[in-house]
Design an enzyme around this catalytic site. Structure first.
Site, short mmCIF file in Angstrom:
data_model
loop_
_atom_site.label_atom_id
_atom_site.label_comp_id
_atom_site.label_asym_id
_atom_site.label_seq_id
_atom_site.Cartn_x
_atom_site.Cartn_y
_atom_site.Cartn_z
N THR A 134 26.95 45.92 67.00
CA THR A 134 27.23 45.29 65.59
C THR A 134 27.98 44.07 65.96
O THR A 134 27.66 43.18 65.10
CB THR A 134 27.68 46.34 64.72
OG1 THR A 134 26.75 47.44 64.67
CG2 THR A 134 27.86 45.58 63.22
N GLN A 178 20.85 47.62 63.31
CA GLN A 178 22.04 46.78 62.77
C GLN A 178 21.71 45.24 63.23
O GLN A 178 21.76 45.02 64.34
CB GLN A 178 23.50 47.07 62.96
CG GLN A 178 24.00 48.55 62.70
CD GLN A 178 23.48 49.46 63.68
OE1 GLN A 178 22.67 49.19 64.58
NE2 GLN A 178 24.28 50.56 63.82
N ASP A 224 23.84 48.59 53.74
CA ASP A 224 25.21 48.28 54.03
C ASP A 224 25.25 46.65 54.07
O ASP A 224 25.82 46.13 55.19
CB ASP A 224 25.88 48.69 55.25
CG ASP A 224 25.83 50.29 55.36
OD1 ASP A 224 25.40 50.90 54.30
OD2 ASP A 224 25.94 51.00 56.39
N ARG A 244 12.50 49.62 52.10
CA ARG A 244 12.57 50.19 53.38
C ARG A 244 11.55 51.17 53.29
O ARG A 244 11.65 52.30 52.46
CB ARG A 244 13.74 50.77 53.64
CG ARG A 244 14.91 49.90 53.91
CD ARG A 244 16.07 50.48 54.62
NE ARG A 244 16.70 51.87 53.99
CZ ARG A 244 17.28 52.78 54.68
NH1 ARG A 244 17.22 52.92 55.98
NH2 ARG A 244 17.53 53.74 53.95
N TYR A 252 22.37 50.61 50.65
CA TYR A 252 23.78 50.40 49.98
C TYR A 252 24.02 48.79 50.07
O TYR A 252 23.98 48.32 51.00
CB TYR A 252 24.66 51.09 50.94
CG TYR A 252 24.21 52.67 51.23
CD1 TYR A 252 24.44 53.66 50.79
CD2 TYR A 252 23.37 52.72 52.70
CE1 TYR A 252 23.95 55.07 51.08
CE2 TYR A 252 22.89 53.86 52.79
CZ TYR A 252 23.09 54.99 52.16
OH TYR A 252 22.57 56.13 52.54
N ARG A 288 29.25 51.95 49.51
CA ARG A 288 30.27 53.12 50.32
C ARG A 288 31.16 52.82 51.16
O ARG A 288 31.16 51.71 51.80
CB ARG A 288 29.37 54.37 50.96
CG ARG A 288 28.48 53.45 52.24
CD ARG A 288 27.47 54.55 52.86
NE ARG A 288 26.68 53.84 53.72
CZ ARG A 288 26.04 54.49 54.74
NH1 ARG A 288 25.86 55.56 54.61
NH2 ARG A 288 25.19 53.93 55.76
N TRP A 290 33.55 52.33 54.34
CA TRP A 290 33.49 52.63 55.80
C TRP A 290 34.69 52.98 56.60
O TRP A 290 35.64 52.01 56.23
CB TRP A 290 32.60 51.28 56.33
CG TRP A 290 32.29 51.19 57.97
CD1 TRP A 290 31.85 52.28 58.52
CD2 TRP A 290 32.35 50.21 58.55
NE1 TRP A 290 31.87 51.87 59.91
CE2 TRP A 290 31.84 50.43 59.87
CE3 TRP A 290 32.52 48.54 58.40
CZ2 TRP A 290 31.93 49.63 60.98
CZ3 TRP A 290 32.54 47.91 59.51
CH2 TRP A 290 32.17 48.36 60.82
#
EC number: 3.1.1.11
Length: 387
Positions: A134, A178, A224, A244, A252, A288, A290
């Site tokens: 990432t 990612q 994310d 998706r 998110y 959310r 992390w």
């Protein structure tokens, strides 16, 4: 459409052939003059002295012309101090860029047609055979202060949807898919983006360091897609959720890992949360918190100092936003067990949300009224006043 390639840079020959008039318009549009080019490149003699370099194919006056964005950045002075302004003409500039010089300013000729693009995902191999990860897969990585971009697109073109159907590599982390478009890495500070499109799917925008300011931008993704531990202020931006296939939880939006001593994380002011038409109602979480894995003397586990901060102020939300608002997120605890970080254990708030996705519930905490003044721009950005 006729297309050409040079040094892995894609460009539209038809558009490039008529760039002189467009560049002239951009020079008149630009707000401030730029210093002369250094290092024997010659002096820019445009009518306003605005650009130090042009990325393109058609010369204009005697501004240095470069065949890639990376080459133009390499020509900038190391010390910074004054903006080094680079005009990026129309085209898909397929490069993996790292900006480690201060005060680089990129100005696109066209917001949707001047595209900085690459297609690396976290699970794909680097040239040495190891996965990008990432932290390494970003199309554009900023590691110096004073960066600015306007009127262009930054994209990670990895085929996320195709990979869902047919995975192309061994997963790392959650899935290896990612694919970061922009990363603000250690060394970045006072980064500003105005009228910029960010395109990706999972982990589109990684704001992990310093102060950054986004105005009138469009950030699109699914999982994310705005995340990190930096202090990022978004004003009047569009946060667009992408579809998706086959996923009940479509995604998110804001996923902060803000250090506990840092007052501000991801702050959204007068933004719009929109969606692809295929995304069902209630299928996207506001975000959310992390807790990324870090290596400590006693092992590797979720960083206990990461207490994510994200706030939506006066934002409009379409019906794809889950009435519950926020989701929990798993991390590895110090004892090796898998633990879920609950939204209530982080700093996740709203104030004056509107639209069909705005709901009142116990799981969607409202920012206390006496704290609203603390989110004035100059306070969030700790005295930095973007111009």
């Amino acid at each position: 459409m006729v297309r050409g390639r040079s040094s892995d840079i894609e460009f539209d020959l038809r558009a490039a052939s008529s760039s002189s008039a467009r560049i002239d318009r951009l020079i008149r549009f630009a707000a401030a003059p730029s210093p002369a080019c250094r290092g024997g490149l010659g002096r820019a003699k445009s009518p306003a002295g605005t650009f130090d370099a042009v990325v393109g194919r058609t010369p204009f006056d005697d501004i240095p012309i470069f065949a890639s964005v990376g080459a133009a950045i390499a020509a900038a002075p190391i010390t910074g101090g004054k903006p080094f302004r680079i005009l990026v003409t129309r085209g898909r500039w397929h490069e993996k860029l790292v900006v480690d010089k201060p005060d680089i300013h990129l100005v696109g000729e066209d917001r949707t047609a001047s595209v900085l693009t690459f297609d690396a995902a976290a699970g794909m191999p680097r040239p040495d055979g190891e996965p990008w990860g990432t932290w390494g897969c970003a199309s554009v990585t900023i590691r110096a202060p004073g960066f600015r971009a306007t009127e262009l697109t930054i994209e990670n073109a990895f085929d996320y949807v195709g990979n869902l159907a047919t995975p192309k590599f061994e997963p790392i982390g959650p899935n290896g898919a990612q694919a970061v478009a922009l990363m603000l890495d250690a060394g970045s500070d006072r980064a500003m983006f105005e009228r910029v499109n960010f395109i990706g799917h999972q982990d589109t925008l990684f704001v992990d360091a310093g102060r950054s300011f986004f105005r009138d931008c469009r950030i699109s993704g699914s999982v994310d897609f705005i995340f990190g531990g930096g202090n990022a202020l978004f004003e009047q931006c569009e946060l667009h959720s992408r579809f998706r296939p086959g996923k009940e939880r479509q995604g998110y939006v804001a996923v902060p890992c803000t250090p506990s001593a840092q007052a501000y994380g991801l702050t959204f002011v007068r933004c719009r949360l929109t969606r692809d038409a295929a995304i069902p109602d209630g299928s996207v979480a506001l975000g959310r918190a992390w807790r990324p894995g870090r290596t400590f003397p006693d092992g590797k586990y979720g960083d206990p100092d990461a207490v994510g901060a994200a706030v939506y102020l006066d934002c409009w939300m379409d019906a794809h936003v889950d009435p519950r608002g926020w989701d929990e997120m798993g991390y590895t605890a110090r004892d090796g067990k898998r633990v879920m970080l609950q939204p209530g254990d982080a700093r996740l708030f709203e104030h004056a949300s509107a639209g069909p996705g705005a709901h009142r519930s116990a799981s969607r905490r409202t920012l206390p009224r006496d704290r609203i003044a603390a989110y004035a721009r100059e306070r969030v950005l700790d005295g930095w006043v973007p111009i």
